[in-house]
Design a protein around this motif. Structure first.
Motif, mmCIF file in Angstrom:
data_model
loop_
_atom_site.group_PDB
_atom_site.id
_atom_site.type_symbol
_atom_site.label_atom_id
_atom_site.label_comp_id
_atom_site.label_asym_id
_atom_site.label_seq_id
_atom_site.Cartn_x
_atom_site.Cartn_y
_atom_site.Cartn_z
ATOM 1 N N GLU A 139 166.944 161.909 -13.491
ATOM 2 C CA GLU A 139 166.160 162.264 -12.308
ATOM 3 C C GLU A 139 166.967 163.196 -11.422
ATOM 4 O O GLU A 139 168.195 163.276 -11.518
ATOM 5 N N LEU A 140 166.267 163.906 -10.551
ATOM 6 C CA LEU A 140 166.890 164.664 -9.485
ATOM 7 C C LEU A 140 166.915 163.802 -8.237
ATOM 8 O O LEU A 140 165.917 163.152 -7.896
ATOM 9 N N THR A 156 163.179 162.073 -7.874
ATOM 10 C CA THR A 156 161.976 162.387 -8.635
ATOM 11 C C THR A 156 161.564 161.302 -9.611
ATOM 12 O O THR A 156 160.438 161.299 -10.099
ATOM 13 N N GLY A 157 162.468 160.368 -9.942
ATOM 14 C CA GLY A 157 162.217 159.509 -11.083
ATOM 15 C C GLY A 157 162.450 160.293 -12.364
ATOM 16 O O GLY A 157 162.828 161.476 -12.335
ATOM 17 N N PRO A 158 162.285 159.663 -13.544
ATOM 18 C CA PRO A 158 162.573 160.335 -14.812
ATOM 19 C C PRO A 158 161.856 161.674 -14.923
ATOM 20 O O PRO A 158 160.633 161.740 -14.828
ATOM 21 N N MET A 159 162.628 162.750 -15.129
ATOM 22 C CA MET A 159 162.050 164.088 -15.085
ATOM 23 C C MET A 159 162.715 165.041 -16.067
ATOM 24 O O MET A 159 162.072 165.962 -16.577
ATOM 25 N N ASP A 199 158.428 175.026 -11.354
ATOM 26 C CA ASP A 199 159.092 175.161 -10.049
ATOM 27 C C ASP A 199 159.794 173.848 -9.726
ATOM 28 O O ASP A 199 159.160 172.879 -9.311
ATOM 29 N N VAL A 200 161.101 173.822 -9.937
ATOM 30 C CA VAL A 200 161.876 172.615 -9.665
ATOM 31 C C VAL A 200 161.776 172.220 -8.196
ATOM 32 O O VAL A 200 161.599 171.050 -7.848
ATOM 33 N N LEU A 201 161.882 173.208 -7.305
ATOM 34 C CA LEU A 201 161.847 172.892 -5.875
ATOM 35 C C LEU A 201 160.496 172.340 -5.456
ATOM 36 O O LEU A 201 160.418 171.523 -4.521
ATOM 37 N N ALA A 202 159.432 172.748 -6.127
ATOM 38 C CA ALA A 202 158.115 172.197 -5.802
ATOM 39 C C ALA A 202 158.074 170.711 -6.097
ATOM 40 O O ALA A 202 157.437 169.934 -5.372
ATOM 41 N N ALA A 203 158.743 170.289 -7.184
ATOM 42 C CA ALA A 203 158.788 168.860 -7.496
ATOM 43 C C ALA A 203 159.536 168.087 -6.414
ATOM 44 O O ALA A 203 159.127 166.985 -6.031
ATOM 45 N N ALA A 208 159.124 164.790 -1.116
ATOM 46 C CA ALA A 208 159.365 164.678 0.326
ATOM 47 C C ALA A 208 158.103 164.850 1.149
ATOM 48 O O ALA A 208 158.116 164.601 2.360
ATOM 49 N N GLY A 209 157.010 165.315 0.517
ATOM 50 C CA GLY A 209 155.775 165.562 1.247
ATOM 51 C C GLY A 209 155.842 166.764 2.152
ATOM 52 O O GLY A 209 155.264 166.761 3.243
#
Length: 445
Positions: A139-140, A156-159, A199-203, A208-209
């Motif tokens: 996860e991140l 993120t949980g498992p990603m 898009d990693v940052l979108a995840a 974070a909402g």
């Protein structure tokens, strides 16, 4: 006559208190996929125990009989001031670190590999055993900061997964050994399909909402998502990620919370009891929140100032103080016993270790060793010594760094483990409990 094979000795039963402690260690590790999460978990637990959270940019009111916690980035310091504390009252500090070897997310983190794979750009953080991170669901985790300055913890949980090359494409791997290029072979995959959708940052923003366009900066690492667990004969072994060094962080925090509640042997403390856990130990501690930075010194000065100490009186308090620096150490590896000192063989389940090094890679001296011996005897826990094989370089800890910066006598201790710097490390269930009990005793020396 046929020789008789001795029957195996039964595995000693694990005390229920040790099992409960290690189960709580597992919960602490699970809540702490990054140093930032670990610092906040320290704050959560101390505040639940009645500690007051102090903001560094606000004036402090520190009084006798009070308990407080301060968080700076991925570091945390908590302390209890006894009712009779004065300008020359000494400090007793149990210290550790919150970070672990891993991979950190790079700028422009969304990358695209051959075959339509979505990948994430990561940088090696510290000295992980690279092969241990292969073929794990990761996860991140860490923090993002939006343009308005608001900090958000994210996970993120498992990603993601760093896939190993199949043996069919590397026939000699078992005979010649696995060689990993830190750039080409460590970039994880996390999706498939249209490159425009990746898009990693979108995840992270979704977790974070917040709007991805609002992210101004981030400190994000990879963490293994496999839960900690006890296993083996008698469930006497414990495997987990990030035991280096959340094991010591949890033990020190547990000791402080018990000491501040006056539990067991810790009633009647004469010193200011303190827990300090620092970020960035795995990369040298040279940061504003690392042990080489000013965080601990600034907190100590603010406390002594609140107690009315002059510079002279503060120096006297420091001279009478003690810092127990705790980090994991090497248990004797059954498959590589020759790598250890031939006379000093720390064993799993044998209690915490006293770390000694002639070249001051550990800060232990004779007075510190004696103080640790007394603490272990008071707590009724076994202890053992660790010294490196002369042919192998010795690691180091926050101990020599803080001792150099503050002049406070420091002793280096820890718990013996296997697979240090692996994505998943191994210890005996009883040893983290032994360590916490010894730390609890030292807090009321």
């Amino acid at each position: 006559m046929t020789a008789q094979t001795p029957s195996a000795q039964p595995t000693p039963a694990v005390p229920q208190e040790a099992r409960a402690h290690t189960e709580d260690l597992g919960a602490f590790v699970t809540a702490s996929p990054s140093s930032y999460h670990a610092a906040e978990e320290v704050a959560r637990r101390t505040e639940a125990a009645g500690f007051t959270r102090l903001a560094e940019d606000a004036a402090w009111t520190v009084t006798q009989g009070g308990s407080y916690v301060v968080v700076r980035d991925g570091s945390a310091i908590a302390f209890t001031v006894p009712a009779a504390a004065g300008p020359t009252t000494a400090f007793t500090i149990v210290g550790a670190h919150t970070d672990s070897p891993t991979f950190k997310l790079k700028p422009k983190p969304t990358t695209h590999g051959a075959g339509g794979w979505w990948q994430a750009g990561v940088e090696v953080y510290g000295g992980p055993l690279l092969n241990s991170w292969l073929d794990r669901e990761l996860e991140l985790a860490g923090r993002i900061v939006t343009h308005d300055g608001t900090e958000h913890l994210v996970r993120t949980g498992p990603m993601l997964r760093i896939p190993q090359l199949a043996i069919h494409l590397d026939r000699g791997v078992n005979d010649n050994g696995l060689t990993l290029d830190k750039q080409r072979h460590t970039q994880p995959v996390w999706g498939l399909g249209d490159a425009q959708s990746a898009d990693v940052l979108a995840a992270l923003a979704a977790d974070a909402g917040v709007d991805p366009a609002a992210i101004g900066g981030y400190d994000v690492v990879l963490a293994d998502t496999q839960p900690p667990r006890a296993f083996g004969a008698g469930q006497a072994l414990f495997a987990s990620g990030r035991l280096d060094n959340l094991l010591s962080t949890h033990a020190a925090l547990t000791a402080l919370l018990r000491a501040s509640a006056g539990a067991g042997s810790t009633s009647g403390a004469a010193s200011i009891q303190m827990f300090a856990a620092f970020d960035h130990e795995e990369i040298g501690s040279a940061s504003r929140s690392g042990a080489a930075g000013p965080f601990l010194e600034e907190v100590l000065v603010r406390i002594s100032t609140a107690l009315g100490a002059t510079a002279e009186e503060r120096a006297r308090a420091f001279a009478a103080s003690l810092h127990v620096s705790s980090d994991v150490g090497h248990a004797v590896h059954p498959n590589y016993a020759e790598r250890h000192d031939p006379a000093n063989h720390p064993v799993a389940g044998g209690g915490p270790i006293l770390k000694i090094n002639a070249n001051q890679r550990y800060a232990t001296d004779a007075h510190g060793a004696a103080a640790w011996s007394v603490a272990c005897a008071t707590a009724g826990v076994p202890t053992q010594e660790f010294v490196s094989n002369n042919a192998l370089p010795c690691g180091s800890t926050i101990g020599p760094i803080s001792a150099t910066r503050l002049g406070i006598r420091t002793v280096d201790v820890g718990v013996p483990i296997l697979s240090m710097h692996s994505a998943r490390e191994l210890t005996a269930v009883v040893d983290p409990w032994y360590l916490a009990r010894a730390m609890e005793a030292v807090l009321v020396r």
